[in-house]
Each structure stands twice: as C-alpha cells, then as structure tokens.
Design an enzyme around this catalytic site. Structure first.
Site, PDB file in Angstrom:
ATOM      1  N   SER A   2       0.826  -1.216   0.000  1.00 49.40           N
ATOM      2  CA  SER A   2       0.000   0.000   0.000  1.00 49.40           C
ATOM      3  C   SER A   2       0.855   1.259   0.000  1.00 49.40           C
ATOM      4  O   SER A   2       1.995   1.269   0.474  1.00 49.40           O
ATOM      5  CB  SER A   2      -0.907   0.029   1.233  1.00 49.40           C
ATOM      6  OG  SER A   2      -1.825  -1.033   1.216  1.00 49.40           O
TER       7      SER A   2
HETATM    8  N1  SAH Z   1      -1.520  -4.608   3.907  1.00 52.21           N
HETATM    9  C1  SAH Z   1      -0.705  -4.827   2.717  1.00 52.21           C
HETATM   10  C2  SAH Z   1      -1.440  -4.442   1.446  1.00 52.21           C
HETATM   11  C3  SAH Z   1      -1.658  -5.654   0.662  1.00 52.21           C
HETATM   12  S1  SAH Z   1      -2.574  -5.567  -0.829  1.00 52.21           S
HETATM   13  C4  SAH Z   1       0.650  -4.170   2.827  1.00 52.21           C
HETATM   14  O1  SAH Z   1       0.887  -3.457   3.787  1.00 52.21           O
HETATM   15  O2  SAH Z   1       1.478  -4.399   1.959  1.00 52.21           O
HETATM   16  C5  SAH Z   1      -3.965  -6.559  -0.368  1.00 52.21           C
HETATM   17  C6  SAH Z   1      -3.692  -7.988   0.039  1.00 52.21           C
HETATM   18  O3  SAH Z   1      -4.955  -8.531   0.417  1.00 52.21           O
HETATM   19  C7  SAH Z   1      -3.152  -8.890  -1.077  1.00 52.21           C
HETATM   20  O4  SAH Z   1      -1.974  -9.509  -0.672  1.00 52.21           O
HETATM   21  C8  SAH Z   1      -4.281  -9.890  -1.303  1.00 52.21           C
HETATM   22  O5  SAH Z   1      -3.833 -11.180  -1.655  1.00 52.21           O
HETATM   23  C9  SAH Z   1      -4.973  -9.894   0.059  1.00 52.21           C
HETATM   24  N2  SAH Z   1      -6.359 -10.360   0.084  1.00 52.21           N
HETATM   25  C10 SAH Z   1      -7.355 -10.093  -0.810  1.00 52.21           C
HETATM   26  N3  SAH Z   1      -8.501 -10.714  -0.448  1.00 52.21           N
HETATM   27  C11 SAH Z   1      -8.232 -11.395   0.715  1.00 52.21           C
HETATM   28  C12 SAH Z   1      -8.990 -12.240   1.575  1.00 52.21           C
HETATM   29  N4  SAH Z   1     -10.268 -12.545   1.335  1.00 52.21           N
HETATM   30  N5  SAH Z   1      -8.366 -12.741   2.672  1.00 52.21           N
HETATM   31  C13 SAH Z   1      -7.062 -12.482   2.936  1.00 52.21           C
HETATM   32  N6  SAH Z   1      -6.295 -11.701   2.150  1.00 52.21           N
HETATM   33  C14 SAH Z   1      -6.861 -11.161   1.046  1.00 52.21           C
END
Ligand code: SAH
Length: 216
Positions: free
Chosen positions: A64
C-alpha cells in the site's frame, strides 16, 4: 539487507511529506519513521521505497501507499495492546506499522506464497505477530472479539462476519467499493452493538477476493 543512514534520511523526508498531506497522528508518523519500508519492497522497486506510492509485490498484489497506510492506521485510533485483525497481509508493511505502535496484530493473507514471505520478514525484524493463511472473509472467530479490524483490500460490501468479530466500542476501517475506486469507511460499534458509519475519502486497492491460493 538492513537499515542505512540513507534510508533513514529518505524516510524522514517521507514522514514530512505525509505531515504536509494532512497526517497528524504523531504515533502513526513515528511508526512510519521507524519501519524500514525498503525491506518490504520487491527488489525491482527498491529505489522507490520512500516514494509515497503503492508498488507491485508478487502475484499481482501491492504494498500500500504510505499515505493510505497512514490514513487507515490513524482511523483505527488504536491504543497499545489493542487486538487488531488485519485482512490482506501483503508485504507485511501495514502489520509492522500496527505492531510498532504496540498493537497485538492478527493478520490473514489468501496467497500462501505472500503469507510465507511476509511472515519470514516480520519474524526476522523481531515483530511478534500472529500470521494466518486463509480467507479473510471468515475472520478469526477463535481470537475474537477485536478492538479494531483493518481491511487492506477493496470490499464490495462491508463483510458482516467480520463486523460480528468486532468488540463493542471497537472500530473497523475498510475501503468499500468496486474495482476503480473505493470509499474509506469507518464503522464504530457502540456498546449496545449498534453501528455508526462514516466516510473518509476515495482510495484504490486490489480487490478482496474469496478463497485461498496455494502455490505460484
Ligand atoms: N496490507 C498490505 C497491502 C496488501 S494488498 C501491505 O501493507 O502491503 C492486499 C492484500 O490482500 C493482497 O496480498 C491480497 O492477496 C490480500 N487479500 C485479498 N482478499 C483477501 C482475503 N479474502 N483474505 C485475505 N487476504 C486477502
């Protein structure tokens, strides 16, 4: 790969940039100034670690934007030792920020490969976080209720199962909307269980999807 004077300097400048963009929570800014974001980046984007943008990690997912992390973390209004559930571990950067602020973090990721990588990194950095590989839509009822829930992927609707796992008096921060853009939404659960909703601007996240992905 460790921290360096150069990275520290760049981080400090990024914190000033976030301050100018309106982030005022000193604890959030302190955490961002402390966590070495470059360690969470894909090597191809390493030189951009302290640019206030989202970048690709693997499996089509992203780390993010620091501004977004700062907004979501500020909206959580967490206190030390709060139990916080994060959906979407991704790079692990947001989880590190929460842990740095003294939260007890539980984080769920649906991509096995991403989950393993983030866990390895955060353990090596000395953070005590509970990692789960699974579908965040179901949350972690065994560890509930949580003082705060943060969803770092775009939810088409507010996931009701997660709302059930929020403590009365707790807050959930979730980007709600379709693929193009989402509205940052805060749900405050009152002591009587009733919920108050507020909106905090437009953001762009990768989608929150059902099920898990095992393998590359
Ligand atoms: N918090 C992260 C941002 C990640 S982007 C950071 O600091 O880098 C969003 C993430 O959510 C992705 O890795 C994706 O695989 C995950 N994601 C999407 N749907 C999800 C679900 N139902 N359960 C768990 N993870 C999920």
């Amino acid at each position: 790969m460790t921290d360096s004077f150069e990275a520290k300097g760049k981080r400090k400048r990024m914190v000033e940039e976030l301050r100018q963009k309106g982030i005022a929570d000193e604890e959030v800014l302190r955490a961002i100034n402390t966590v070495p974001r470059h360690l969470f980046m894909d090597p191809a984007f390493l030189s951009h670690a302290y640019v206030d943008k989202a970048f690709p990690i693997s499996s089509g997912q992203t780390i993010s934007q620091p501004f977004t992390v700062a907004v979501q973390t500020s909206l959580l209004k967490l206190k030390k030792r709060d139990r916080i559930l994060e959906i979407g571990t991704g790079s692990g950067y947001q989880a590190a920020i929460l842990a740095e602020m003294g939260a007890k973090v539980f984080t769920i990721e649906r991509f096995r490969e991403i989950y393993l990588k983030a866990q390895k990194l955060l353990v090596s950095l000395g953070y005590h976080i509970d990692f789960f590989y699974g579908d965040g839509y179901t949350g972690k009822p065994m560890y509930s209720p949580f003082d705060g829930i943060i969803i770092t992927a775009a939810a088409a609707e507010i996931p009701s199962e997660l709302l059930n796992q929020l403590k009365p008096g707790g807050r959930m921060v979730v980007p709600v909307g379709g693929a193009a853009s989402q509205t940052m939404t805060v749900i405050e659960k009152a002591e009587d269980g009733s919920c108050k909703y507020s909106e905090h601007g437009a953001f762009a996240f990768v989608p929150m999807l059902k099920g898990t992905v095992n393998g590359k």
